[in-house]
Write an enzyme that holds these catalytic residues in place. Structure first.
Site, PDB file in Angstrom:
ATOM      1  N   ARG A  71       0.789  -1.256   0.000  1.00  0.00           N
ATOM      2  CA  ARG A  71       0.000   0.000   0.000  1.00  0.00           C
ATOM      3  C   ARG A  71       0.812   1.293   0.000  1.00  0.00           C
ATOM      4  O   ARG A  71       0.234   2.372   0.058  1.00  0.00           O
ATOM      5  CB  ARG A  71      -0.978   0.040   1.189  1.00  0.00           C
ATOM      6  N   ASP A 295      -1.660 -13.097  -0.750  1.00  0.00           N
ATOM      7  CA  ASP A 295      -2.439 -11.971  -1.305  1.00  0.00           C
ATOM      8  C   ASP A 295      -2.876 -11.030  -0.176  1.00  0.00           C
ATOM      9  O   ASP A 295      -4.014 -10.563  -0.140  1.00  0.00           O
ATOM     10  CB  ASP A 295      -3.639 -12.456  -2.123  1.00  0.00           C
TER      11      ASP A 295
HETATM   12  O1  DOR Z   1      -8.730  -9.202  -3.175  1.00  0.00           O
HETATM   13  C1  DOR Z   1      -7.937  -8.522  -3.795  1.00  0.00           C
HETATM   14  N1  DOR Z   1      -7.404  -7.403  -3.282  1.00  0.00           N
HETATM   15  N2  DOR Z   1      -7.592  -8.896  -5.015  1.00  0.00           N
HETATM   16  C2  DOR Z   1      -6.837  -8.133  -5.805  1.00  0.00           C
HETATM   17  O2  DOR Z   1      -6.568  -8.551  -6.887  1.00  0.00           O
HETATM   18  C3  DOR Z   1      -6.375  -6.815  -5.369  1.00  0.00           C
HETATM   19  C4  DOR Z   1      -6.312  -6.751  -3.916  1.00  0.00           C
HETATM   20  C5  DOR Z   1      -6.156  -5.366  -3.378  1.00  0.00           C
HETATM   21  O3  DOR Z   1      -5.311  -4.620  -3.876  1.00  0.00           O
HETATM   22  O4  DOR Z   1      -6.850  -5.020  -2.419  1.00  0.00           O
HETATM   23 ZN    ZN Z   2      -3.205  -9.291  -5.156  1.00  0.00          ZN
END
Ligand code: DOR
Ligand code: ZN
Length: 428
Positions: A71, A295
């Site tokens: 972020r 993720d």
């Molecule tokens: O769940 C997700 N969040 N999938 C994504 O591809 C992007 C990510 C995000 O940046 O929050």
């Molecule tokens: Zn991602």
């Protein structure tokens, strides 16, 4: 500390097929010796050495998470390089690769350079970055691949957005091949109905990969059909690899349905059917899926509770526990195969140092207590994010020490003072 002596641990290194009780001596950030009983006689070294009793612990190469949203820049209220690195260390990760969907996105060489410089100052763990496939992740114009490679990006992704135009993907593939960067497509819609994943994988295999065989690493597989397609591509000899997240191998769409949908169960790709969850587990077992990645996608409570909650869940501090409990303890993967998917496999795919233990190599090491039973309490996480679907879950196994280049950056072990002590230990 100039030296560390880690004694009596079970050393597990899938890369060298090692699973043995050994001592490890680390001097000046590197592994100096690995042997059944190391005796240090050098008094100079002895004085400067920390001895760690790792009896009943598992010692692995430092864990690698190749799918993290840090972020920074632009959304530091959700997470920063500093906080994400603390979350990584707390979860046992010594190395992370961060997504480029920041504000602004990492879509040119200068921004790659900037983020790496910033991470050098702020990150406790080894920090790598992706760059976008296309300018602004808009799917139209391919980035300066040569430049972003030169500045140190390790892969290309428009994570969060699919590249729909095959011509654009082909151009990206040619450049990715020339400059040896894996392409990691996000094969899903941005908004529902979320039906794209398998279709796009199929299209990329048929129209891009067969013509321009360059490494495609498919992020977060979530469908049975996707697993089948990747298995087929592998049998065909195409250079593909794939990843799965803990939420896709532990949760199905049923769990998100309470009286009202819990926004912490909303992510992209979304939770799928029980049959899909079973296929992801099978894909992991059969090595169709090479990598486990979190993720990790932090969002604030306020955003998550809004009318249109952003998609994503955090994962750095639960991944290892979920893997040990729901893949290893439940006998889907052996411990060695599970650790392989979090160490040497990701290191190999992205061409990054680490993922293995060996004399002379940098001492990136994770020490795991496989018997530590704990309850997931997101309020105690190091991440700024609290958007975790596993709150209240009981898990077995936790990282008790994270060592980066010979430095103890996280410790839950007794008598190791002056190190970063995670919040959960301070409060419990
Ligand atoms: O769940 C997700 N969040 N999938 C994504 O591809 C992007 C990510 C995000 O940046 O929050
Ligand atoms: Zn991602």
């Amino acid at each position: 500390m100039e030296a560390l002596l880690i004694k009596n641990g079970r050393v597990l290194d899938p890369a060298s097929d090692l699973d043995q009780k050994l001592d490890i001596l680390v001097v000046w950030g590197k592994i100096k010796e690995m042997a059944p009983e190391i005796k240090v006689d050098d008094s100079f070294l002895k004085e400067r050495m920390m001895v760690i009793d790792a009896t009943n612990k598992i010692i692995t190469p430092g864990l690698i998470d190749v799918h993290v949203h840090a972020r920074e820049p632009g959304e530091e209220y959700k997470e920063t390089i500093r906080t994400v690195s603390r979350a990584a260390a707390s979860g046992g990760f010594t190395t992370i690769i961060c997504a480029p969907n920041t504000i602004p996105p990492i879509d040119n060489p200068w921004r790659v350079k900037r983020i790496i410089e910033r991470a050098r100052k702020k990150s406790l763990v080894n920090f790598f970055t992706y760059a976008c496939i296309t300018k602004g992740m808009k799917g139209k114009k391919v980035v300066n691949v040569e430049g972003i490679k030169r500045e140190g990006a390790v892969g290309l992704t428009d994570d969060g957005f699919p590249v729909r135009d095959i011509k654009v993907m082909k151009e990206a593939a040619k450049l990715a091949k020339e400059f040896s960067l894996p392409i990691c497509p996000h094969c899903e819609e941005v908004k529902g109905p979320f039906l794209l994943e398998a279709k796009l994988i199929k299209r990329y295999i048929r129209s891009v990969l067969r013509k321009i065989p360059t490494h495609f690493h498919f992020f977060h597989l979530s469908l049975k059909e996707s697993v089948r397609l990747v298995a087929e591509a592998k049998r065909e000899g195409l250079p593909v690899s794939a990843e799965a997240t803990p939420h896709h191998f532990t949760l199905s769409e049923r769990e998100k349905m309470g009286e009202k949908i819990n926004p912490n169960f909303l992510m992209n790709p979304p939770l799928r059917s029980l049959e899909d969850v079973a296929a992801i587990r099978e894909g992991l077992r059969e090595n169709v899926i090479d990598v486990i990645a979190s993720d990790h996608a932090p969002h604030t409570k306020k955003e998550k509770n809004s009318q249109h909650p952003p998609l994503g869940v955090i994962g750095l501090e639960t991944t290892l526990g979920l893997v040990l409990t729901h893949l290893v303890k439940s006998k889907i993967l052996s411990l060695k195969e599970a650790i392989r998917k979090m160490t040497i496999n990701p290191a190999g795919i992205f061409g990054i140092e680490g993922g293995r233990l060996g004399i002379g190599l940098p001492a990136d090491i994770t020490i795991i207590d496989p018997d530590w039973e704990w309850t997931v309490k997101p309020n105690l996480f190091e991440s700024k994010g609290r958007n975790c679907p596993f709150a209240g879950w009981r898990l077995w196994g936790k990282a008790v020490m994270t060592i980066v280049r010979g430095e103890v950056i996280m410790s839950r072990m007794e008598k190791i003072k002056g190190r970063f002590i995670p919040k959960d230990l301070k409060k419990s």
